[in-house]
Design an enzyme around this catalytic site. Structure first.
Site, mmCIF file in Angstrom:
data_model
loop_
_atom_site.group_PDB
_atom_site.id
_atom_site.type_symbol
_atom_site.label_atom_id
_atom_site.label_comp_id
_atom_site.label_asym_id
_atom_site.label_seq_id
_atom_site.Cartn_x
_atom_site.Cartn_y
_atom_site.Cartn_z
ATOM 1 N N LYS A 26 -89.915 54.954 -102.798
ATOM 2 C CA LYS A 26 -90.783 56.123 -102.893
ATOM 3 C C LYS A 26 -92.110 55.759 -103.546
ATOM 4 C CE LYS A 26 -88.456 59.956 -103.612
ATOM 5 N NZ LYS A 26 -87.540 60.710 -104.493
ATOM 6 N N ARG A 96 -89.540 62.069 -110.369
ATOM 7 C CA ARG A 96 -88.773 61.796 -109.150
ATOM 8 C C ARG A 96 -88.133 60.417 -109.204
ATOM 9 N NH1 ARG A 96 -92.993 62.551 -104.361
ATOM 10 N NH2 ARG A 96 -91.057 62.961 -103.222
ATOM 11 N N GLY A 105 -80.481 62.027 -101.659
ATOM 12 C CA GLY A 105 -79.727 63.058 -102.356
ATOM 13 C C GLY A 105 -78.816 62.551 -103.463
ATOM 14 N N MET A 107 -79.691 60.742 -106.279
ATOM 15 C CA MET A 107 -80.232 60.795 -107.636
ATOM 16 C C MET A 107 -81.069 62.049 -107.785
ATOM 17 S SD MET A 107 -80.978 56.876 -108.503
ATOM 18 C CE MET A 107 -81.920 56.743 -107.027
ATOM 19 N N ARG A 363 -91.167 57.315 -95.623
ATOM 20 C CA ARG A 363 -90.280 56.148 -95.588
ATOM 21 C C ARG A 363 -89.801 55.955 -94.162
ATOM 22 N NH1 ARG A 363 -85.559 59.405 -98.673
ATOM 23 N NH2 ARG A 363 -85.417 60.999 -97.082
ATOM 24 N N HIS A 481 -52.498 49.145 -87.098
ATOM 25 C CA HIS A 481 -52.206 49.074 -85.673
ATOM 26 C C HIS A 481 -53.086 50.048 -84.878
ATOM 27 C CE1 HIS A 481 -49.826 48.423 -82.140
ATOM 28 N NE2 HIS A 481 -49.721 49.723 -81.990
ATOM 29 N N ARG A 648 -52.996 32.635 -76.045
ATOM 30 C CA ARG A 648 -52.263 32.273 -77.263
ATOM 31 C C ARG A 648 -50.767 32.319 -76.992
ATOM 32 N NH1 ARG A 648 -52.591 36.050 -82.498
ATOM 33 N NH2 ARG A 648 -51.294 37.361 -81.161
ATOM 34 N N GLU A 777 -55.530 29.439 -89.005
ATOM 35 C CA GLU A 777 -55.335 30.725 -89.673
ATOM 36 C C GLU A 777 -54.458 30.621 -90.912
ATOM 37 O OE1 GLU A 777 -53.383 33.441 -86.968
ATOM 38 O OE2 GLU A 777 -52.314 31.822 -85.971
ATOM 39 N N SER A 796 -59.672 27.962 -82.899
ATOM 40 C CA SER A 796 -60.036 29.368 -82.924
ATOM 41 C C SER A 796 -59.587 29.915 -84.269
ATOM 42 C CB SER A 796 -59.348 30.117 -81.778
ATOM 43 O OG SER A 796 -59.678 31.483 -81.861
ATOM 44 N N GLY A 798 -58.394 32.335 -86.737
ATOM 45 C CA GLY A 798 -57.753 33.655 -86.804
ATOM 46 C C GLY A 798 -58.003 34.219 -88.186
ATOM 47 N N ASP A 801 -55.264 36.597 -90.179
ATOM 48 C CA ASP A 801 -54.208 35.916 -90.917
ATOM 49 C C ASP A 801 -54.792 35.056 -92.034
ATOM 50 O OD1 ASP A 801 -51.445 36.375 -90.417
ATOM 51 O OD2 ASP A 801 -51.773 35.748 -88.350
ATOM 52 N N CYS A 863 -61.471 34.541 -83.486
ATOM 53 C CA CYS A 863 -60.861 35.599 -82.690
ATOM 54 C C CYS A 863 -60.273 36.695 -83.563
ATOM 55 C CB CYS A 863 -59.816 35.041 -81.739
ATOM 56 S SG CYS A 863 -58.410 34.320 -82.574
ATOM 57 N N TYR A 883 -68.593 30.281 -80.587
ATOM 58 C CA TYR A 883 -68.557 31.672 -80.119
ATOM 59 C C TYR A 883 -67.764 32.533 -81.097
ATOM 60 C CZ TYR A 883 -63.744 30.768 -78.666
ATOM 61 O OH TYR A 883 -62.407 30.455 -78.671
HETATM 62 P P1 ADP Z 1 -85.383 63.275 -102.921
HETATM 63 O O1 ADP Z 1 -85.493 61.812 -103.106
HETATM 64 O O2 ADP Z 1 -84.048 63.817 -103.198
HETATM 65 O O3 ADP Z 1 -85.981 63.717 -101.619
HETATM 66 P P2 ADP Z 1 -87.865 63.995 -104.149
HETATM 67 O O4 ADP Z 1 -88.295 63.235 -105.329
HETATM 68 O O5 ADP Z 1 -88.491 63.596 -102.877
HETATM 69 O O6 ADP Z 1 -86.285 63.931 -104.071
HETATM 70 O O7 ADP Z 1 -88.164 65.521 -104.469
HETATM 71 C C1 ADP Z 1 -87.440 66.644 -104.027
HETATM 72 C C2 ADP Z 1 -88.381 67.656 -103.378
HETATM 73 O O8 ADP Z 1 -89.423 68.042 -104.259
HETATM 74 C C3 ADP Z 1 -89.059 67.107 -102.147
HETATM 75 O O9 ADP Z 1 -89.092 68.088 -101.155
HETATM 76 C C4 ADP Z 1 -90.450 66.788 -102.615
HETATM 77 O O10 ADP Z 1 -91.388 66.884 -101.593
HETATM 78 C C5 ADP Z 1 -90.705 67.845 -103.682
HETATM 79 N N1 ADP Z 1 -91.652 67.323 -104.679
HETATM 80 C C6 ADP Z 1 -91.494 66.227 -105.436
HETATM 81 N N2 ADP Z 1 -92.569 66.014 -106.229
HETATM 82 C C7 ADP Z 1 -93.440 67.008 -105.945
HETATM 83 C C8 ADP Z 1 -94.760 67.325 -106.418
HETATM 84 N N3 ADP Z 1 -95.381 66.565 -107.313
HETATM 85 N N4 ADP Z 1 -95.358 68.409 -105.911
HETATM 86 C C9 ADP Z 1 -94.714 69.182 -105.002
HETATM 87 N N5 ADP Z 1 -93.488 68.941 -104.522
HETATM 88 C C10 ADP Z 1 -92.859 67.861 -104.980
HETATM 89 MG MG MG Z 2 -87.632 63.181 -100.906
HETATM 90 MG MG MG Z 3 -52.455 35.286 -86.444
#
Ligand code: ADP
Ligand code: MG
Ligand code: MG
Length: 907
Positions: A26, A96, A105, A107, A363, A481, A648, A777, A796, A798, A801, A863, A883
């Protein structure tokens, strides 16, 4: 002194996109967007190194860090024309998280930091928007209590008792009492009232006051983001993704911009291209008068960004293109600038504050397999990337999505999975629940799509598994299996789904929270391991008519150097594998001729052979078996015409082919069939019993104890070869001896082969050429590989095993242990899935080296199941393997992984 803080903003930055290790994804990309002169709110990034220092230092911020942060804040204040904590003109910030690899989501982030009783009046004065200020304030309190005061303090509330949930519930109750359907209906007074109630509740539940001080909030926010690196979610995500614990996260402190200032403000997320199809269409969602998290959290149904993004659910909502055409145009231009710069599809976050657009994140975006191929080729055609880069752009595992029937991802994403298990067989399947193999076959006969749901499966279920469109089991691991068979057939399969509870008497099954009767319809996404209670449409791909697949795989084969074969035991699988690009068969298991309906007759003869106690009777039974064996081998050799087929010799312990002593009904039936008493039969079966059958009488040991078994197989194979030669075909037979520990075993078996071959040659008047080799093997075999290579013309490996014997893990029982071991970080991954390069890999290397020290041109292949695992394939390429061989549907995966390994090596 170590530099911990990098600033960005004002169309310049101290960092850039190449600094992901230091600044996190980020932070590095925020810096890059500034360098591209895009509108990014100013900020600073605290390095991942600081996070590591924080943990080494007993969770204390390094000395002097806050001074550096304050210096960075001064820079930010200047650029934004505001002052943090100032009563008249207060700057607010977000804290952030951002790791090197995106952990969506996992952290935490806190917005609106810096709002307190000292700054609130100033912000109201400045914005003339009291509602906005209190909306921001209640959001800050909610996020701060959750992230900083609860999670970061290591408080683990009972389920549903977390502070965030409690405050959310208060908010909902408040709205309900007032009769509001949406957050936007809350008035200034409501929001002020809520904020005060929140603070009281926080004090009650957590025992501490929400800090009414900007400086304390800032430091708390920074620490909490560092802490979230060690949060439960983040830790388990790292285990799954194999992200090292010591990478740490960066912290981005960034000036807030506000999407919640009224109807000219908004927030949104977008993909520069469609992540599901790869189409070159701008794709996104946005919300008016909202802050960032509202879009993803699903609090309100977001609006479509443009016409291209409209669907059934949002088609009546206004797009940004319609409502804010000027700003949309600006965003569209930024999209082009970003794609042009990164030469890849990106996902972006943006916010519009009173008509002015700001970029908050970009990203490289996640995408489906098809989208990955489509975008790589499009960008190659546009001369953005060369062929090699295009090949590298598609994760090897994802290519399988182009050949398997799959659930329609547009529909899938509208539903929540009922339960999750191990993604054992990829692709999608939809059908009626069958709780027994018989039921599955009944459905199949009536042309009814069905999914076999079992506690676990064993070889007896093979017919049912064949008949089923998908398989779901409560127990078993990735090499169980069911998993193996399903992968081989390209059947979607989920195993080890603990949330499946079967009541066979009632003909019911509980999956997750929902109960089903046999005959109810479910859908499986075997690629993700997800089970749904909805009938979803399947999309079946036609690769021969798929120009994307064809062009892409063309580039793959252009750069690939290692061969790819398949594991197949019948003409149908073999033909399929050839379709998918297999250059030969690396493993043909003769024992598979005894499975399934066609196998019933030979199985009966085989049992006669097993259950007799005289050599004469055994030879008689074998003579009867020989034509079946010959036909089995001949059928597949014919399909493979001109391509090698590695056969085999019989491998499994014999007791696998007879019922267990406690299977009363089967014993009774078999005794009757053979005209012997049940007691006698049981005592014969008991005589076959071994404490550790996987380490007992199997593999070449069978052939040495019962040379007549080997002789029959050689005769069947050479006869099949001779017949095909006479019929004008080009059979390329390779025979391998399983479970070898030394060269003497090979000599013993070879003597039989030499004799039988002469006899067959004389009979047919042809000269048969074939290769004689061995499986490697058992660890011992790798150590004496040079001696073994005196006779063996190929190896080959295995690796199933070999892994089992090197770890001392029984692959049929170890699932539970492996689960715990990977969770605890004792081993990085299931070694039956991804080759353990550190240990087993050394043995593989050694085997290749020692083998080739004796025989320089020794062909070496793999294999085991690992032959279809991309990471393992990369490793095998580096060991100089000739291979790899894998199940038919993994052949394109192995081809792609091998090509990528070759390209990466040249880089
Ligand atoms: P995540 O990695 O979980 O997406 P973010 O750090 O991107 O968390 O932030 C969560 C939300 O808050 C995102 O939608 C982001 O755009 C918004 N956000 C983060 N920093 C700012 C900021 N400085 N101003 C406005 N919105 C922000
Ligand atoms: Mg984000
Ligand atoms: Mg075997």
């Amino acid at each position: 002194m170590t530099k911990y803080v990098y600033t960005f903003g004002g169309k310049t930055a101290e960092g850039n996109a190449s600094m992901k290790n230091e600044l996190g994804g980020k932070g590095a990309n925020l810096a890059e967007m500034c360098l591209l002169k895009l509108p990014v709110p100013a900020g600073l990034t605290i390095t991942t190194e600081c996070c590591t220092a924080y943990y080494q230092n007993n969770c204390q911020l390094p000395a002097g860090l806050m001074d550096e942060v304050h210096a960075g804040m001064r820079n930010m204040e200047q650029l934004m024309g505001m002052k943090y904590g100032d009563p008249d003109n207060p700057l607010l910030v977000s804290c952030r998280s951002g790791a090197r690899k995106s952990m969506p989501g996992m952290m935490d982030t806190v917005l609106n930091i810096g709002l307190c009783s000292k700054t609130i009046p100033g912000l109201i004065n400045k914005t003339h928007n009291e509602r906005f200020v209190y909306d921001s304030y209640r959001r800050l309190i909610m996020m701060y209590a959750d992230v900083v005061m609860e999670k970061a303090e290591g408080i683990e509330p009972a389920d549903g008792k977390g502070i965030r949930k409690q405050l959310d519930d208060m908010l909902d109750a408040y709205k309900e009492a007032k009769g509001y359907e949406s957050d936007t209906k809350l008035t200034t007074e409501d929001l002020m009232d809520l904020a005060e109630r929140f603070k009281v509740r926080i004090k009650e539940v957590l025992g501490t006051e929400f800090p009414d001080d900007a400086e304390a909030q800032l430091e708390g926010g920074i620490k909490a983001v560092f802490k979230s690196w060690d949060g439960k979610k983040a830790v388990s995500y790292r285990r799954i993704e194999g992200i090292p614990d010591d990478w740490g996260t960066a912290v981005n402190v960034q000036a807030m911009v506000f999407g919640n200032m009224g109807d000219t403000s908004a927030t949104g997320v977008a993909f520069t291209r469609d992540p599901a199809t790869g189409d070159n269409k701008f794709y996104g969602e946005w919300l008016i008068n909202a802050q960032g998290e509202d879009v993803v959290a699903g609090i309100r149904t977001p609006n479509p960004l443009n016409n291209d993004t409209k669907n059934e659910q949002n088609k009546d909502l206004k797009s940004m293109e319609e409502l804010m055409p000027e700003t949309y145009k600006e965003l569209f231009e930024i999209r082009n600038i970003l794609e042009n710069h990164y030469k890849d599809m990106l996902d972006v976050e943006f916010t519009i504050q009173e008509g002015k657009l700001y970029m908050l994140q970009c990203r490289v975006g996640k995408r489906t397999g098809r989208a990955a191929v489509k975008m790589a080729l499009d960008m190659h055609h546009d001369n953005w990337i060369d062929e090699k880069e295009a090949v590298l752009r598609v994760p090897a595992d994802k290519i399988i999505e182009l050949i398997l029937p799959i659930l329609d991802s547009n529909i899938e994403k509208q539903h929540k999975a009922l339960a999750k298990g191990l993604p054992a067989g990829p692709g999608g399947s939809v059908g009626r629940i069958a709780l027994t193999s018989e039921k599955a076959m009944e459905y199949k006969a009536a042309h009814v799509a069905n999914i076999l749901v079992r506690e676990e499966t064993n070889p007896e279920d093979v017919e049912g598994m064949r008949a089923a469109n998908g398989i779901l089991t409560a127990r078993g691991g990735m090499t169980s299996h069911a998993a193996l068979v399903a992968r081989g057939w390209g059947k979607s399969c989920i195993v080890g789904c603990g949330e499946v509870h079967i009541d066979l008497d009632k003909k019911e099954v509980k999956i997750g929270a929902k109960s089903f009767k046999e005959g109810d319809i479910i859908s499986l996404n075997g690629t993700a391991g997800a089970v749904y209670d909805v009938e979803m449409p399947l999309i079946i791909p036609e690769i021969e008519k798929d120009p994307l697949y064809q062009e892409f795989m063309g580039y793959v084969d252009k750069y690939r150097k290692m061969g790819v074969r398949t594991n197949a035991d019948n003409p149908k699988d073999a033909a399929n594998a050839v379709r998918f690009g297999a250059e030969g068969i690396g493993l043909f298991r003769i024992e598979h001729m005894f499975y399934g309906e066609d196998g019933q007759e030979p199985l009966k003869i085989l049992r006669n052979m097993i259950l007799t106690d005289t050599t004469e009777d055994r030879e008689a039974a074998l003579a009867e078996l020989e034509p079946y064996m010959k036909e089995s081998a001949k059928g597949t050799l014919k399909v493979m015409n001109g391509k090698p087929l590695t056969f085999r010799l019989m491998d499994p312990p014999l007791h696998e082919f007879v019922p267990k002593a406690n299977e009363k009904e089967k014993i009774a039936a078999l005794a009757k069939e053979r005209g012997m008493s049940e007691d006698e039969l049981v005592s014969r079966i008991n005589a076959l019993h071994e404490v550790n059958p996987m380490m007992g009488l199997r593999g070449v040991r069978l052939g040495i104890v019962y040379p007549e078994i080997t002789e029959t197989q050689f005769r069947a194979l050479f006869t099949a070869t001779a017949e095909l030669m006479t019929e004008g075909f080009d059979p390329r037979l390779e025979i391998m001896v399983p479970l070898t520990i030394n060269v003497k075993e090979l000599e013993h078996q070879k003597a039989i082969a030499d004799r039988v071959k002469k006899e067959v040659e004389a009979k047919f008047g042809v000269e048969i050429s074939y290769l004689y080799g061995t499986m490697i093997e058992i660890p011992r075999a790798t150590l004496v590989a040079d001696k073994i290579a005196q006779l063996a013309q190929f190896f080959s490996f295995g690796t199933n095993d070999l892994t089992q014997m090197t770890f001392g893990f029984s692959r049929d029982d170890v699932n539970k242990i492996v689960k715990e071991y990977t969770k605890e970080g004792i081993i990085p991954a299931d070694p039956f899935n991804t080759l353990d390069q550190e240990g087993v890999g050394q043995l593989v290397r050694l085997g290749v080296e020692r083998g080739r020290s004796q025989r320089a041109n020794l062909k070496c292949g793999v294999c085991g199941e690992h032959g279809g695992d991309p990471e393992s394939v990369r490793f095998f390429y580096k060991t100089g393997m000739t291979y790899v061989s894998c199940s038919p549907f993994r052949v394109p995966v192995a081809r792609l992984a091998a090509a990528q390994a070759a390209i990466e090596e040249d880089k």
